[in-house]
Design a protein around this motif. Structure first.
Motif, PDB file in Angstrom:
ATOM      1  N   GLY A  34      66.104  42.250 -46.126  1.00 51.74           N
ATOM      2  CA  GLY A  34      66.710  41.099 -46.822  1.00 51.74           C
ATOM      3  C   GLY A  34      66.258  40.997 -48.114  1.00 51.74           C
ATOM      4  N   ASP A  35      66.287  39.623 -48.636  1.00 54.78           N
ATOM      5  CA  ASP A  35      65.801  39.314 -50.058  1.00 54.78           C
ATOM      6  C   ASP A  35      65.386  37.965 -50.137  1.00 54.78           C
ATOM      7  N   HIS A  36      63.932  37.683 -50.346  1.00 55.32           N
ATOM      8  CA  HIS A  36      63.354  36.320 -50.290  1.00 55.32           C
ATOM      9  C   HIS A  36      63.542  35.850 -51.555  1.00 55.32           C
ATOM     10  N   HIS A  37      64.482  36.302 -52.429  1.00 59.38           N
ATOM     11  CA  HIS A  37      64.791  35.642 -53.666  1.00 59.38           C
ATOM     12  C   HIS A  37      66.411  35.098 -53.580  1.00 59.38           C
ATOM     13  N   GLN A  38      66.943  35.103 -52.253  1.00 64.05           N
ATOM     14  CA  GLN A  38      68.203  34.635 -52.289  1.00 64.05           C
ATOM     15  C   GLN A  38      68.035  33.249 -51.204  1.00 64.05           C
ATOM     16  N   LEU A  39      69.039  32.694 -50.547  1.00 67.53           N
ATOM     17  CA  LEU A  39      68.910  31.468 -49.611  1.00 67.53           C
ATOM     18  C   LEU A  39      67.677  31.680 -48.784  1.00 67.53           C
ATOM     19  N   PRO A  40      67.009  30.432 -48.555  1.00 66.74           N
ATOM     20  CA  PRO A  40      66.027  30.533 -47.428  1.00 66.74           C
ATOM     21  C   PRO A  40      66.578  30.113 -46.239  1.00 66.74           C
ATOM     22  N   PRO A  41      66.006  29.765 -45.157  1.00 68.49           N
ATOM     23  CA  PRO A  41      66.369  29.332 -43.863  1.00 68.49           C
ATOM     24  C   PRO A  41      66.879  27.843 -44.013  1.00 68.49           C
ATOM     25  N   THR A  42      67.721  27.425 -43.374  1.00 71.45           N
ATOM     26  CA  THR A  42      67.938  26.080 -43.331  1.00 71.45           C
ATOM     27  C   THR A  42      67.004  25.197 -42.650  1.00 71.45           C
ATOM     28  N   VAL A  43      66.438  24.356 -43.043  1.00 66.97           N
ATOM     29  CA  VAL A  43      65.334  23.307 -42.467  1.00 66.97           C
ATOM     30  C   VAL A  43      65.928  21.989 -42.624  1.00 66.97           C
ATOM     31  N   LYS A  44      66.034  21.217 -41.565  1.00 62.02           N
ATOM     32  CA  LYS A  44      66.581  19.878 -41.657  1.00 62.02           C
ATOM     33  C   LYS A  44      65.469  18.933 -41.811  1.00 62.02           C
ATOM     34  N   SER A  45      64.308  19.159 -41.515  1.00 63.99           N
ATOM     35  CA  SER A  45      63.068  18.059 -41.659  1.00 63.99           C
ATOM     36  C   SER A  45      62.595  18.439 -43.011  1.00 63.99           C
ATOM     37  N   GLU A  46      62.691  17.510 -43.814  1.00 57.48           N
ATOM     38  CA  GLU A  46      62.018  17.515 -45.169  1.00 57.48           C
ATOM     39  C   GLU A  46      60.567  17.957 -45.403  1.00 57.48           C
ATOM     40  N   LYS A  47      59.874  17.123 -44.270  1.00 55.25           N
ATOM     41  CA  LYS A  47      58.340  17.477 -44.081  1.00 55.25           C
ATOM     42  C   LYS A  47      57.950  18.693 -43.604  1.00 55.25           C
TER      43      LYS A  47
END
Length: 662
Positions: free
Chosen positions: A407-420
């Motif tokens: 992978g590449d950690h400088h591209q999109l991170p996973p989607t997380v719905k909880s802002e906290k």
């Protein structure tokens, strides 16, 4: 290899994992809350539009599945073949729109989706008998229900990881999280067997994977051939090992890897449901493999006989004589016995297939699929690991002796719905933690085959320590290399709207932002740019254009403007032009990428744009031309955009909006 462990406190890892578990719970609660809000007041038509409902559906077949539970084949009208979110393993509920009953009083039948084919799906219900309301004459529909399964499996995997005191899982946990050094055998230059067209950095990455005893990371920046390298590493591994597991967080990535491996002649089984319906993929699904097995006819015959007995038993429902009751009981018992025997045979066929297979592919949660959850693997490969939630990665890792992340950690991170949860660390992936704490585990691919070198250069400086190189085949391929009528053109162009008074507008209902005047300018520049282009001269190789904006309101405005543009509407119709968010372009590329940065205000607030990984993805989708439109006075306060403005000045790509204004 002597490295000082990153942790001295023996409780640090447990504390970290407990925190991850708590954040996962927060995410589940937020996800459920959003699901409820979206669905509570939504009409059937609205849910259909969101891809959460098929309506109406008809029951085209009733079968008995595992454990005697009813399996229904449901079909929706062919005219409704729009996009939807139904897939194997998701929870769903059949509902009845019964005349005389209110929407809140709709009867439902819960189950799990076991197959999806265009307009048909199979729902394995939780019942041995079907409820009467199915035959009461109302229209039927099927809703996706909240996905508890993924959260349950992630939580269970985290529990296993925390509870591992010795054994391989405990070692892998400590190595991946940086408490113990990763070990490597000496690399052997002539050890690779499969002939391949890989470049030096790709070959080095494959050798590194073969030398790793615990963990290896293939770090693949945009356009560097990560998938090609990963497939090569898998081919080398199955020469030495009997069977490996290959996972990714998304169905699309799993499909791509399955196809690439199948094309190379690998015996591969795709668990779960492919999102792409290609003949090659379908042939490698477990269902298709079971149907091709020599014992399948016997299995089908058993199921058909059981179904006949069940139908015969159903005919006695309305007769209440003692003999009829006994007859019905006897027929149901025979059907049940046959189903049990068929289940045993199906398990045998599945085991037989899995015994011979070289590679099993599935999503991260799919690694806990009933048919394979008992299996262990010498090596587990996880692609797109920098886009996967950490708890999801532990599901397959718990079955591994050795792990390879790509992978590449400088591209999109996973989607997380909880802002906290995102703020407190759930967005940090296992890939990121490992590459930071165990840098020796990673090999970066350094030659990219997508972009003109000026499109690549800024990204390389900002994210990849300036190590990326453009391959000769793309180094100088701007638009003029595609068609000389485009000459002279700039591969990277920034149109500055500062001083024009193009102010952003906030849309209160959606909390989204638009900048109509900036959008008009971007479309005008695109029209100018494409003026010399004649698609008739390039029928075999049409130019592709992507228009990206960070805000939904701006995207909607851009779509409206494009539809009214004589020059661009045709491209849109022929799917040569697409408009969307950065996320919708992840993993894709276009000849021309045009980005509307949208933000323009006196406070220097840039919102979403501060997520520079997103901008890295947006900029690196372009092959031949990258066009950005934005307000330098708003953007320039941020170090990333200040560096970008300096870069375009340096390469002669800076222009002001005055240059193309009326």
């Amino acid at each position: 290899m002597s490295e000082t462990p990153a942790y001295t406190d023996p409780y640090a890892l447990e504390k970290e994992l407990r925190k991850t578990q708590a954040l996962l719970k927060l995410e589940q609660e937020e996800d459920l809350e959003q699901f409820k809000i979206k669905n509570a007041k939504a009409s059937i038509a609205e849910r259909q539009q969101r891809g959460l409902t098929w309506y109406p559906v008809t029951i085209t077949k009733e079968d008995i599945g595992f454990g005697g539970k009813m399996v229904l084949e449901l079909e929706r009208p062919a005219g409704q073949a729009g996009l939807h979110l139904f897939q194997v393993g998701k929870n769903a509920a059949l509902f009845g729109n019964i005349p005389g009953r209110s929407a809140t009083d709709r009867p439902t039948l819960s189950g799990v989706i076991t197959a999806v084919r265009r307009n048909k799906l199979l729902l394995a219900t939780t019942k041995e008998d079907l409820p009467d309301w199915l035959h009461e004459g109302g229209k039927l529909g099927i809703d996706l229900t909240f996905d508890e399964v993924s959260y349950r499996e992630m939580d269970y995997a985290l529990g296993k990881v925390m509870g591992a005191f010795d054994g391989r899982l405990a070692e892998l946990r400590d190595i991946l999280l940086g408490a113990k050094p990763a070990r490597f055998r000496a690399e052997k230059p002539d050890d690779l067997f499969y002939p391949s067209p890989l470049n030096e950095s790709q070959v080095a990455a494959v050798r590194h994977v073969m030398a790793a005893q615990d963990v290896a990371i293939i770090h693949g920046p945009p356009g560097t051939g990560k998938t090609t390298t990963l497939v090569q590493a898998i081919l080398e591994t199955i020469r030495r090992e009997r069977r490996v597991l290959v996972c990714a967080p998304s169905n699309t990535a799993v499909d791509l890897l399955t196809e690439k491996l199948a094309e190379r002649g690998v015996n591969v089984i795709r668990m779960g449901n492919p999102s792409r319906v290609s003949d090659l993929l379908l042939e490698h699904t477990l269902d298709a493999q079971v149907m091709a097995h020599k014992n399948y006819n016997e299995l089908r015959s058993m199921r058909q006989t059981a179904e006949q007995y069940r139908e015969m038993a159903g005919k006695h429902v309305r007769h209440f004589g003692w003999e009829e009751q006994q007859q019905r009981k006897h027929l149901k018992e025979q059907a049940r016995q046959l189903v049990q025997e068929a289940d045993v045979l199906e398990r045998y066929i599945t085991e037989d297939l899995l015994e011979q297979v070289q590679v099993i592919t599935c999503t991260l949660v799919g690694a806990s699929n009933r048919a394979i959850r008992h299996l262990m693997y010498e090596t587990v490969f996880i692609d797109e690991a920098a886009q996967a939630l950490e708890p999801g990665c532990w599901i397959p890792i718990a079955k591994a002796e050795r792990v390879v992340l790509a992978g590449d950690h400088h591209q999109l991170p996973p989607t997380v719905k909880s802002e906290k949860a995102a703020r407190e660390g759930l967005r940090e992936t296992l890939f990121e933690k490992c590459i930071k704490r165990q840098p020796a585990t990673a090999r970066m691919l350094t030659v990219q085959y997508r972009m003109h070198e000026q499109i690549m250069e800024f990204s390389s400086e900002q994210f990849y320590e300036g190590k990326l190189q453009a391959h000769d085949s793309v180094r100088h391929t701007g638009l003029e290399s595609y068609d000389l009528r485009f000459a002279p053109d700039l591969p990277v162009e920034f149109l500055d709207t500062a001083g024009f008074g193009f102010q952003e507008i906030t849309i209160p209902e959606s909390r989204s932002t638009a900048n109509p005047e900036e959008a008009d300018l971007l479309i005008k520049r695109l029209e100018q740019l494409l003026e010399p282009y004649d698609p008739a001269d390039h029928e075999e190789d049409l130019l592709t254009v992507g228009v990206i904006a960070p805000y939904r309101a701006q995207i909607n405005y851009l779509k409206d403007v494009v539809e009214e543009s004589d020059e661009l509407a045709g491209l849109l119709q022929h799917r040569m032009l697409s408009i969307g968010t950065v996320d919708s372009f992840q993993g894709q590329e276009r000849d021309i990428i045009a980005i509307s940065l949208t933000r323009s205000n006196s406070q220097g607030e840039i919102g979403f744009l501060a997520d520079i990984r997103r901008m890295n993805v947006a900029m690196t989708r372009a092959r031949k031309k990258l066009l950005l439109v934005g307000d330098s006075s708003t953007l320039g306060a941020h170090p990333f955009y200040k560096a970008f403005l300096d870069y375009v000045e340096r390469i002669g790509g800076y222009r002001t909006a005055w240059e193309i204004a009326d």
